[in-house]
Design an enzyme around this catalytic site. Structure first.
Site, mmCIF file in Angstrom:
data_model
loop_
_atom_site.group_PDB
_atom_site.id
_atom_site.type_symbol
_atom_site.label_atom_id
_atom_site.label_comp_id
_atom_site.label_asym_id
_atom_site.label_seq_id
_atom_site.Cartn_x
_atom_site.Cartn_y
_atom_site.Cartn_z
ATOM 1 C CG PHE A 130 -1.985 0.973 1.313
ATOM 2 C CD1 PHE A 130 -3.155 0.807 0.600
ATOM 3 C CD2 PHE A 130 -1.871 2.077 2.152
ATOM 4 C CE1 PHE A 130 -4.192 1.724 0.714
ATOM 5 C CE2 PHE A 130 -2.904 2.994 2.272
ATOM 6 C CZ PHE A 130 -4.069 2.817 1.552
ATOM 7 N N GLY A 138 1.537 12.104 5.632
ATOM 8 C CA GLY A 138 1.422 10.823 6.311
ATOM 9 C C GLY A 138 -0.017 10.430 6.524
ATOM 10 C CB SER A 139 -2.200 10.768 9.434
ATOM 11 O OG SER A 139 -1.356 9.934 10.194
ATOM 12 C CB THR A 165 4.103 -2.317 5.285
ATOM 13 O OG1 THR A 165 4.025 -1.402 6.375
ATOM 14 C CG2 THR A 165 4.171 -3.741 5.832
ATOM 15 C CD GLN A 345 8.271 0.325 36.600
ATOM 16 O OE1 GLN A 345 8.704 0.594 35.486
ATOM 17 N NE2 GLN A 345 8.780 0.837 37.710
ATOM 18 C CG HIS A 347 9.065 -8.976 33.191
ATOM 19 N ND1 HIS A 347 7.714 -8.828 32.977
ATOM 20 C CD2 HIS A 347 9.381 -10.235 32.782
ATOM 21 C CE1 HIS A 347 7.236 -9.940 32.444
ATOM 22 N NE2 HIS A 347 8.216 -10.815 32.323
ATOM 23 C CD GLU A 372 -3.555 0.533 8.746
ATOM 24 O OE1 GLU A 372 -4.520 1.074 8.198
ATOM 25 O OE2 GLU A 372 -3.027 -0.506 8.338
ATOM 26 C CD GLU A 376 -0.878 12.569 18.341
ATOM 27 O OE1 GLU A 376 -0.372 12.497 19.475
ATOM 28 O OE2 GLU A 376 -0.687 11.697 17.457
#
Length: 394
Positions: A130, A138-139, A165, A345, A347, A372, A376
């Protein structure tokens, strides 16, 4: 995996249970044993890739008439929660085939385009990528600068995409490009099917990322790439922006489900560690502050699972394909970040060591809040849609 259901992609509950059980067994008995090797080699072993193909995972959301399993989104999210339980590199192998790339063809492709590509996408013969994101776009696809211009009946595409990707292994790029300036008629964005071996397509080196080793991304450059009229998705110039928005919205529910699966794994690792690790001879799980962490983690996982299932049902019925996908992605991707942090935390110093599952999870899940559509952007979508609904009396 094969479906024995009849009719137009009607998967019976029994059939789906078989698919789900086989996927869970594959994840937990095969892939989880190889997580460390995948991380170290930055590659999913070929035998796992081939097994995923044989199981139908490269086409689980592709309709059956094109060789897929034909799962709807309500079933998709159940599968995604299982896939999220292991390294996210597994899901990345076939995520774009079933999701944002494949669904563009399923929902908007011409009959010829579907016949040409979808069976090969469903089988895993073709890896579809894609190609939307750009530097500075970007978004928000409306900001695209990649352009396509007519040359007789053909199209010439120029531009650069980033963070794509599966670009290093892609056979087909689903490319979003501007065919005219945005105006009152729309954003002027179209979608083109560009074979990876087309002259002028150049894939950059694999990106070096914080996490998700084995899931590859790269920049892709299109330099005077010539494609024929059959490459224009849907055969119309004005279909691109709607295709992008629809595919991304559907994908957001899937990513939310993936986040729930990963959060469940982090929780399970933490419970097991707290029950066995000791401090001063006492299992740390008996300490109330550790129990408080676990309680918050469990609550987040349960809330996320319920929200994902509700959003998926709303998508399938058509009741809500706007607010619910963004709400699910916003909550679940933020939730898994908090759960992963608590897991480290619990662990203690062990959780900071490479080779420990929660350390990998901590790095892997950071990306989920970015792709995706960032958190924001999801907030803007939800808020704007609520106000818009109020103004229209919905």
């Amino acid at each position: 995996m094969t479906s024995t259901s009849t009719g137009a992609d009607v998967i019976t509950p029994d059939d789906f249970r078989v698919i789900l059980d086989q996927t869970r067994d594959f994840v937990r008995s095969v892939v989880m044993k190889r997580e460390q090797r995948i991380a170290e080699d930055d590659r999913v072993p070929a035998e796992i890739v081939e097994q995923a193909k044989a199981m139908g995972l490269f086409g689980y959301a592709i309709p059956q008439k094109w060789g897929g399993l034909g799962l709807n989104l309500a079933q998709d999210v159940e599968l995604a929660m299982e896939l999220g339980y292991t390294t996210l590199a597994l899901r990345s192998l076939f995520g774009t085939n079933n999701g944002i790339a494949g669904q563009v063809l399923v929902g908007f492709g011409t009959g010829e385009q579907q016949a040409t590509w979808l069976e090969r996408i469903a089988s895993g013969e073709v890896v579809a990528s894609f190609a939307l994101t750009e530097s500075g776009a970007g978004s928000n696809p409306a900001s695209l600068r990649t352009a396509a211009r007519r040359s007789g009946e053909d199209w010439i595409i120029n531009g650069e995409k980033r963070f794509i990707t599966n670009a290093p292994v892609a056979n087909l790029f689903v490319v979003f490009a501007r065919t005219r300036p945005a105006d009152n008629a729309g954003p002027g964005i179209s979608v083109f099917l560009v074979p990876a071996d087309a002259p002028g397509v150049q894939v950059g080196p694999e990106d070096r990322t914080m996490g998700q080793e084995g899931a590859w991304t790269a920049e892709v450059r299109f330099s005077d790439v010539r494609v024929g009229p059959e490459a224009l998705v849907g055969g119309r110039e004005d279909i691109g922006y709607r295709a992008a928005m629809t595919s991304l919205a559907r994908g957001r529910v899937h990513i939310a489900a993936l986040s729930v699966g990963t959060a469940q794994r982090a929780l399970d690792e933490s419970v097991a560690y707290a029950a066995t690790a000791t401090q001063g001879g006492t299992p740390i799980g008996e300490f109330q502050l550790v129990q408080a962490h676990l309680a918050d983690m469990q609550t987040g996982v349960m809330a996320g699972r319920a929200l994902v299932r509700d959003a998926a049902r709303a998508w399938v019925t058509g009741a809500d394909r706007r607010i619910a996908p963004s709400a699910a992605k916003l909550y679940c991707t933020e939730m898994v970040g908090r759960v992963a942090d608590s897991a480290v935390q619990i662990h203690g110093g062990t959780g900071y060591m490479r080779g420990v599952p929660v350390e990998r999870i901590y790095r892997d899940v950071r990306l989920l809040r970015l792709y995706e559509g960032t958190s924001e952007i999801q907030r803007l979508i939800i808020g704007a849609r609520l106000i818009g609904n109020a103004r229209t009396g919905r």
